[in-house]
Design a protein around this motif. Structure first.
Motif, short mmCIF file in Angstrom:
data_model
loop_
_atom_site.label_atom_id
_atom_site.label_comp_id
_atom_site.label_asym_id
_atom_site.label_seq_id
_atom_site.Cartn_x
_atom_site.Cartn_y
_atom_site.Cartn_z
N GLU A 252 -8.39 7.78 -13.51
CA GLU A 252 -8.38 8.27 -12.14
C GLU A 252 -8.84 9.73 -12.06
OE1 GLU A 252 -5.18 8.91 -8.47
OE2 GLU A 252 -4.63 7.69 -10.20
N GLU A 253 -8.36 10.56 -12.98
CA GLU A 253 -8.61 12.00 -12.89
C GLU A 253 -9.73 12.48 -13.81
OE1 GLU A 253 -4.90 13.88 -13.71
OE2 GLU A 253 -3.91 13.04 -11.93
N GLY A 254 -10.10 11.66 -14.79
CA GLY A 254 -11.07 12.06 -15.79
C GLY A 254 -10.39 12.68 -17.00
N PRO A 255 -10.89 12.43 -18.21
CA PRO A 255 -10.29 13.00 -19.42
C PRO A 255 -10.69 14.46 -19.60
CG PRO A 255 -12.23 11.76 -20.01
CD PRO A 255 -12.07 11.61 -18.52
N LYS A 256 -9.95 15.18 -20.42
CA LYS A 256 -10.26 16.59 -20.69
C LYS A 256 -11.35 16.76 -21.74
CE LYS A 256 -5.72 18.34 -19.30
NZ LYS A 256 -4.49 19.06 -19.72
N ILE A 257 -11.50 15.73 -22.60
CA ILE A 257 -12.57 15.74 -23.60
C ILE A 257 -13.32 14.42 -23.55
CG2 ILE A 257 -11.42 17.38 -25.15
CD1 ILE A 257 -10.61 14.95 -26.90
N ARG A 258 -14.55 14.43 -24.04
CA ARG A 258 -15.37 13.21 -24.03
C ARG A 258 -16.21 13.12 -25.30
NH1 ARG A 258 -16.21 11.18 -18.51
NH2 ARG A 258 -15.26 12.61 -17.00
N ARG A 259 -16.40 11.88 -25.75
CA ARG A 259 -17.28 11.65 -26.90
C ARG A 259 -18.72 11.66 -26.43
NH1 ARG A 259 -19.46 6.88 -29.56
NH2 ARG A 259 -18.43 5.60 -27.99
N VAL A 260 -19.57 12.40 -27.14
CA VAL A 260 -20.99 12.51 -26.77
C VAL A 260 -21.86 12.43 -28.02
CG1 VAL A 260 -20.53 13.92 -24.72
CG2 VAL A 260 -20.94 15.05 -26.92
N GLY A 261 -23.14 12.24 -27.79
CA GLY A 261 -24.11 12.25 -28.87
C GLY A 261 -24.91 13.54 -28.86
N PHE A 262 -25.46 13.89 -30.02
CA PHE A 262 -26.28 15.10 -30.15
C PHE A 262 -27.52 14.83 -31.00
CE2 PHE A 262 -22.12 17.12 -29.45
CZ PHE A 262 -22.44 18.15 -28.58
N PHE A 263 -28.61 15.51 -30.64
CA PHE A 263 -29.70 15.78 -31.57
C PHE A 263 -29.53 17.24 -31.99
CE2 PHE A 263 -32.29 12.52 -29.06
CZ PHE A 263 -32.09 11.51 -30.02
N SER A 264 -29.80 17.54 -33.27
CA SER A 264 -29.62 18.91 -33.71
C SER A 264 -30.71 19.34 -34.69
CB SER A 264 -28.25 19.09 -34.37
OG SER A 264 -28.19 18.44 -35.62
N GLN A 265 -30.86 20.65 -34.82
CA GLN A 265 -31.82 21.24 -35.75
C GLN A 265 -31.08 21.63 -37.04
OE1 GLN A 265 -35.13 21.29 -34.91
NE2 GLN A 265 -34.40 20.24 -33.06
N GLY A 266 -31.86 22.03 -38.05
CA GLY A 266 -31.26 22.52 -39.29
C GLY A 266 -30.72 21.42 -40.17
N PRO A 267 -29.75 21.72 -41.05
CA PRO A 267 -29.15 20.70 -41.90
C PRO A 267 -28.37 19.68 -41.06
CG PRO A 267 -28.61 22.92 -42.66
CD PRO A 267 -29.20 23.05 -41.30
N PRO A 268 -28.22 18.43 -41.53
CA PRO A 268 -27.46 17.44 -40.76
C PRO A 268 -26.01 17.88 -40.55
CG PRO A 268 -28.71 16.38 -42.52
CD PRO A 268 -28.80 17.86 -42.76
N PRO A 269 -25.48 17.74 -39.33
CA PRO A 269 -24.08 18.09 -39.08
C PRO A 269 -23.14 17.18 -39.86
CG PRO A 269 -25.29 17.76 -37.02
CD PRO A 269 -26.15 17.24 -38.13
N ARG A 270 -21.96 17.70 -40.14
CA ARG A 270 -20.94 16.91 -40.84
C ARG A 270 -19.72 16.76 -39.95
NH1 ARG A 270 -20.72 20.52 -46.36
NH2 ARG A 270 -22.93 20.39 -46.95
N SER A 271 -18.86 15.83 -40.32
CA SER A 271 -17.58 15.69 -39.66
C SER A 271 -16.83 17.03 -39.71
CB SER A 271 -16.76 14.60 -40.35
OG SER A 271 -15.49 14.48 -39.75
#
Length: 398
Positions: A307-326
């Motif tokens: 109803e109100e919307g969550p405070k955080i959300r899962r999203v996807g990214f494209f990124s530069q440089g070395p691959p991101p890690r967990s």
């Protein structure tokens, strides 16, 4: 990125699922078959599993998209719930509208806790009105079974009619990719062209009584095949032979790259007990009736977020440089922390870095610019829609 670098990236991504005591590792019925075929075995969720074979993770990933892959996923836990009250019992624990499923169809769902957090995600299938078949993650098996068992005991004491059976007598194979259906069709008399994504059948495959679900974890068309354990190796051999070598044995490494490209969650990375289905972007899995009635653990929290919307959300990214890690930190362009990466790596298909993670609501829209810190250094990133690679699920024509 070279194949060795991709292996290192995937190994880091899966590392929290690795066991340390190799002496206590369980083996699937295909263990010797993996070893004989050059499988590189690693500990995973208490099991000895192949992370790759002779070909690289890069090549395996590309081959699945172009032709096909066969995965041993027997470490996952299949179980059946039976009885007059099997559906209402399960609905007290998951967000799916199980009652609304037609017999022979299934859906992704989430087991929730009292706070609305995810205990595990699962594919649940209504075989009949009094038989539910589901598969839970290997790393969550013990806690899932304890959770289900405790609630079942309480439910039965109140007069509920439900029993369960854990299918340790069966193995599970996942056949994925463009050649999955034509290859499997050579091993069964049933017409697979009439079976669509999410549907379930009990049928004879290669002379064995199998449970077949048209689903998978790669974004490709494919099947998960529950087969009696004693027939698993013969079925694997038959699938590889019928494909004339085009479908390849594939390990956990490429399976992880494929699911990340498809924007699918890995429990323990992208979903955990403090993350709700709404925050994880799985609101679509909460049926309309369940939104109106609730009745599952944590419903009050989840329905409020809807109803109100969550405070955080899962999203996807494209990124530069070395691959991101967990656990890589995500900041806005000014350097203020706005979230954290949960899975990241190099996409063999797109030939660039992809990642998913959680950010503050309002900063989740595609095109939002950000920075991702890798080894303490910020690199440009942009929020993008998922899946990263288009899915190819087999659905009825519109």
């Amino acid at each position: 990125m070279r194949g060795g670098g991709l292996l290192l990236s995937v190994t880091r991504r899966l590392s929290r699922h690795f066991a340390t005591d190799s002496a206590s590792l369980k083996k699937t019925p295909l263990f010797d078959f993996h070893v004989a075929n050059g499988g590189k075995m690693v500990p995973f969720a208490g099991w000895s599993m192949p992370i790759q074979y002779a070909d690289s993770i890069m090549d395996s990933t590309l081959n699945c998209r172009a032709q096909g892959s066969l995965f041993d996923v027997s470490h996952m836990c299949g179980l059946s719930l039976k009885g007059r009250d099997a559906v209402p019992f399960l609905e007290s624990l998951v967000i799916a509208d199980v009652a609304g499923l037609k017999p022979g169809t299934g859906s992704l769902t989430v087991f929730t806790n009292e706070n609305g957090g995810a205990i595990d995600d699962s594919v649940v299938t209504k075989v009949t009105d009094d038989h539910i078949y589901l598969v839970v993650n290997a790393g969550c098996r013990d806690k899932d079974l304890a959770h289900i068992g405790a609630h079942m005991e309480s439910f039965k004491k109140k007069g509920g009619d439900v029993t369960w059976h854990i299918h340790d007598e069966r193995s599970l194979l996942a056949l994925q990719g463009p050649l999955a259906a034509p290859t499997l069709q050579l091993l069964t008399k049933d017409d697979l062209s009439k079976m669509y994504f999410g549907e379930f059948k009990m049928l004879d495959i290669n002379g064995s009584a199998c449970y077949l679900t048209r689903t998978g974890y790669t974004g490709e068309d494919g099947f998960e095949i529950s087969v009696p354990a004693e027939n698993a190796v013969d079925l694997a051999k038959a699938i590889l032979e019928k494909s004339e070598g085009k479908v390849r044995l594939t390990g956990l490494g490429a399976r992880d790259s494929l699911r990340l490209e498809a924007g699918l969650c890995l429990y323990g990375n992208d979903m955990e007990q403090h993350i709700t289905p709404v925050e994880a972007g799985l609101s679509w899995a909460i049926g309309k009736r369940r939104r109106a009635e609730g009745g599952f653990l944590g419903a009050q929290v989840i329905l409020k977020q809807l109803e109100e919307g969550p405070k955080i959300r899962r999203v996807g990214f494209f990124s530069q440089g070395p691959p991101p890690r967990s656990h890589s930190e995500i900041t806005d362009k000014g350097g203020e922390k706005i979230g954290e990466v949960t899975s990241g790596g190099f996409s063999p298909c797109l030939k660039k870095n992809i990642a998913m993670g959680y950010v503050k609501s309002g900063l989740h829209k595609p095109g939002t610019e950000a920075k991702i810190l890798v080894r303490g250094k910020p690199y440009d990133a942009v929020v993008t829609k998922m899946p990263f690679v288009p899915t190819k699920y087999y659905k009825p024509p519109k």
